[in-house]
Design a protein around this motif. Structure first.
Motif, PDB file in Angstrom:
ATOM      1  N   ASN A  15     -12.304  -6.985  -1.598  1.00  0.00           N
ATOM      2  CA  ASN A  15     -12.562  -5.649  -2.128  1.00  0.00           C
ATOM      3  C   ASN A  15     -12.326  -4.633  -1.017  1.00  0.00           C
ATOM      4  N   VAL A  16     -12.888  -3.428  -1.143  1.00  0.00           N
ATOM      5  CA  VAL A  16     -12.649  -2.355  -0.175  1.00  0.00           C
ATOM      6  C   VAL A  16     -13.971  -1.925   0.443  1.00  0.00           C
TER       7      VAL A  16
ATOM      8  N   LEU B  97      -4.569  -0.596  -5.067  1.00  0.00           N
ATOM      9  CA  LEU B  97      -4.396   0.758  -5.580  1.00  0.00           C
ATOM     10  C   LEU B  97      -5.442   1.703  -5.002  1.00  0.00           C
ATOM     11  N   PHE B  98      -6.695   1.294  -5.049  1.00  0.00           N
ATOM     12  CA  PHE B  98      -7.734   2.184  -4.521  1.00  0.00           C
ATOM     13  C   PHE B  98      -7.539   2.420  -3.028  1.00  0.00           C
TER      14      PHE B  98
ATOM     15  N   LEU C 109       0.815  -1.212   0.000  1.00  0.00           N
ATOM     16  CA  LEU C 109       0.000   0.000   0.000  1.00  0.00           C
ATOM     17  C   LEU C 109       0.850   1.264   0.000  1.00  0.00           C
ATOM     18  N   ALA C 110       2.109   1.137  -0.389  1.00  0.00           N
ATOM     19  CA  ALA C 110       2.992   2.306  -0.397  1.00  0.00           C
ATOM     20  C   ALA C 110       2.548   3.310  -1.462  1.00  0.00           C
ATOM     21  N   VAL C 111       2.648   4.602  -1.113  1.00  0.00           N
ATOM     22  CA  VAL C 111       2.289   5.690  -2.025  1.00  0.00           C
ATOM     23  C   VAL C 111       3.539   6.522  -2.287  1.00  0.00           C
TER      24      VAL C 111
ATOM     25  N   GLU D 189     -12.952   7.631 -10.560  1.00  0.00           N
ATOM     26  CA  GLU D 189     -12.943   8.213 -11.907  1.00  0.00           C
ATOM     27  C   GLU D 189     -11.514   8.292 -12.442  1.00  0.00           C
ATOM     28  N   GLY D 190     -10.582   8.665 -11.575  1.00  0.00           N
ATOM     29  CA  GLY D 190      -9.196   8.762 -11.997  1.00  0.00           C
ATOM     30  C   GLY D 190      -8.579   7.417 -12.338  1.00  0.00           C
ATOM     31  N   ILE D 191      -8.961   6.391 -11.588  1.00  0.00           N
ATOM     32  CA  ILE D 191      -8.406   5.056 -11.836  1.00  0.00           C
ATOM     33  C   ILE D 191      -9.002   4.424 -13.086  1.00  0.00           C
TER      34      ILE D 191
END
Length: 376
Positions: free
Chosen positions: A158-159, A121-122, A56-58, A85-87
Motif C-alpha cells: 500500500n502507500v 495510481l494514488f 508511476l508515469a503521469v 475522493e477523485g479516485i
C-alpha cells in the motif's frame, strides 16, 4: 477473496535443516542462480524482458484531473483526501478487479484494478501533487486452510504518506489493514519488483510459463534478494516438471532470507520424490517455528473456542498475546473465552483493551459488548 498479493502456495514457515538431499537429487551443485535465470527452457532469450511499465508515469490527462480537483495551495492532508475522493468517488470511481495489475496511467484510463493498481495510481498522483509518499510492504498474517495442511502467505503493498508531524496509510482495502501488522518502506525498484511478481503469478496460474518467467526474472533483476520471488520461480519450475531446478530455487530462497513458504514447498517436494526422512525433518522444523507464530496460536484458539474447549483456547491465546499484544482481535477473543469461563470482570478488561486498539468500525461493536457485560 482477500485483496492481497498472493505470493506462493502451500504450507508455512522456515528453519535451518542440516540434512542434505542425496547426490542423485541434490540441485545445489547443478543449478546456481544464473542457471535458474537462464530462460532457454521457456524459449526465452537472455536479453528478452517485459516492456518498461512506466509504473508511476503521469501524463497530461492525469495532470488535468489533479488541477481540476486538488488546489496547489491545499495542505498535504487535504490533498490526500481530495485525490482519494477523485479516485474512488466523484471522479474515476475506480472499481476493484483482482485480475488487473496495472501501471498508474492504465488504471487511470480503465478505472479499474487491484490493490497494486490502486497503489500505483494514488502514489503517482500524490507525488505529482507535491505530497511525499512511498510504497509500503505489509506482512499480512497467513491464512490456514481446513486441517492445517496448507496456508496462504501474503505480502501486501500500500502507500505510506509522510505528513507534517504524522503519517497516513492509504490502502484500497483499508478495512483489512491493521496497525499491528509488520510493515516496511519499499524503494520504487522494490515496488516495481512486486508489480512484476504479481504478473508472474498471474501468468503462471493462467498457463503461460514463458511470460511468467519473464516477469519473475525482471522482478529479481530489480530485487535480487527477494526470497518470495525465488519461491515463485521454484513453483513455476515445479509446475513444468523441473524438479531439480525447483529444489534449487527453493533452497536459494531459503539461503537468501530464510523465506518461509520455500521451506514448506521444499518439504512437500521431498515427500513427492520419495525422500521421507528429509521431508519429515523439514516438517518438524516447520511445526516448531509455526508454534512461535502468534497468528497460528490465534487460529488454534479460535478452533478450540468453537469446539467448546475454552481452557485450551485460553492457553493458545495467552501464547499469542505474549508474542503480539497489539491486535485487537486477540483481546476480543480472550474476552469471549473468559465470559464462557464465567470470569466477567477479567473479560471486561480484555474487551476494553480490544476497544482501545480497534479501528473506529470495531470500537462501537466492542462498546456494545462492554455494556452487555456490565449488566451481567
Amino acid at each position: 477473496m482477500p485483496r492481497y498479493t498472493l505470493l506462493a502456495l502451500l504450507l508455512l514457515f522456515l528453519a535451518g535443516c542440516t540434512s542434505q538431499p542425496p547426490p542423485q537429487f541434490s540441485a545445489e551443485a547443478q543449478f546456481g542462480a544464473d542457471d535458474l535465470l537462464d530462460g532457454r527452457l521457456f524459449g526465452v532469450g537472455p536479453e528478452e524482458a517485459p516492456g518498461d511499465p512506466a509504473l508511476l508515469a503521469v501524463n497530461d490527462d492525469m495532470r488535468a484531473f489533479l488541477a481540476e480537483r486538488v488546489p496547489a495551495r491545499a495542505s498535504d492532508s487535504r490533498k490526500v483526501d481530495l485525490i482519494l475522493e477523485g479516485i474512488l468517488e466523484g471522479g474515476l470511481k475506480l472499481e476493484y478487479d483482482n485480475l488487473l495489475t496495472l501501471p498508474a496511467s492504465e488504471a487511470f484510463y480503465r478505472r479499474a484494478g487491484n490493490c497494486m493498481s490502486f497503489t500505483n495510481l494514488f502514489l503517482a498522483l500524490a507525488r505529482e501533487a507535491g505530497v511525499r509518499a512511498s510504497y509500503q510492504e505489509v506482512m499480512v498474517p497467513p491464512t490456514w486452510t481446513e486441517g492445517e495442511h496448507a496456508w496462504f502467505y501474503n505480502l501486501h503493498v500500500n502507500v505510506l504518506v509522510d505528513l507534517p508531524g504524522a503519517e497516513q496509510v492509504v490502502d484500497f482495502n483499508i478495512g483489512d489493514y491493521m496497525r499491528a501488522y509488520p510493515r516496511r518502506l519499499l524503494s520504487d525498484e522494490a515496488g516495481e519488483s512486486h508489480y512484476h511478481n504479481n504478473l508472474g503469478v498471474h501468468y503462471m496460474t493462467h498457463d503461460d510459463p514463458a511470460r511468467a518467467f519473464l516477469h519473475f526474472r525482471r522482478a529479481l533483476a530489480l530485487q535480487p534478494g527477494a526470497g518470495h520471488v525465488w519461491t515463485n520461480l521454484g513453483t513455476l519450475y515445479r509446475r513444468q516438471g523441473e524438479t531439480a531446478r525447483a529444489e534449487a530455487a527453493f533452497r536459494h530462497a531459503i539461503d537468501l532470507d530464510r523465506e518461509p513458504v520455500a521451506m514448506s514447498n521444499l518439504a512437500r517436494l521431498y515427500r513427492e520424490q520419495g525422500l521421507p526422512r528429509l521431508a519429515a525433518n523439514y516438517a518438524r522444523q516447520v511445526e516448531r517455528v509455526r508454534s512461535k507464530n502468534p497468528y497460528y496460536q490465534y487460529y488454534r484458539a479460535e478452533q478450540s473456542y468453537e469446539a467448546g474447549a475454552y481452557l485450551k483456547a485460553q492457553r493458545h491465546l495467552e501464547k499469542a498475546l505474549r508474542m503480539q499484544a497489539k491486535d485487537h482481535r486477540f483481546h476480543h477473543l480472550m474476552a469471549m473465552i473468559l465470559t464462557q469461563r464465567r470470569q466477567p470482570q477479567l473479560a471486561r478488561q480484555f474487551l476494553r483493551q480490544a476497544e482501545a486498539l480497534a479501528a473506529d468500525a470495531d470500537k462501537a461493536r466492542y462498546g456494545n459488548k462492554l455494556e452487555l457485560l456490565a449488566g451481567s
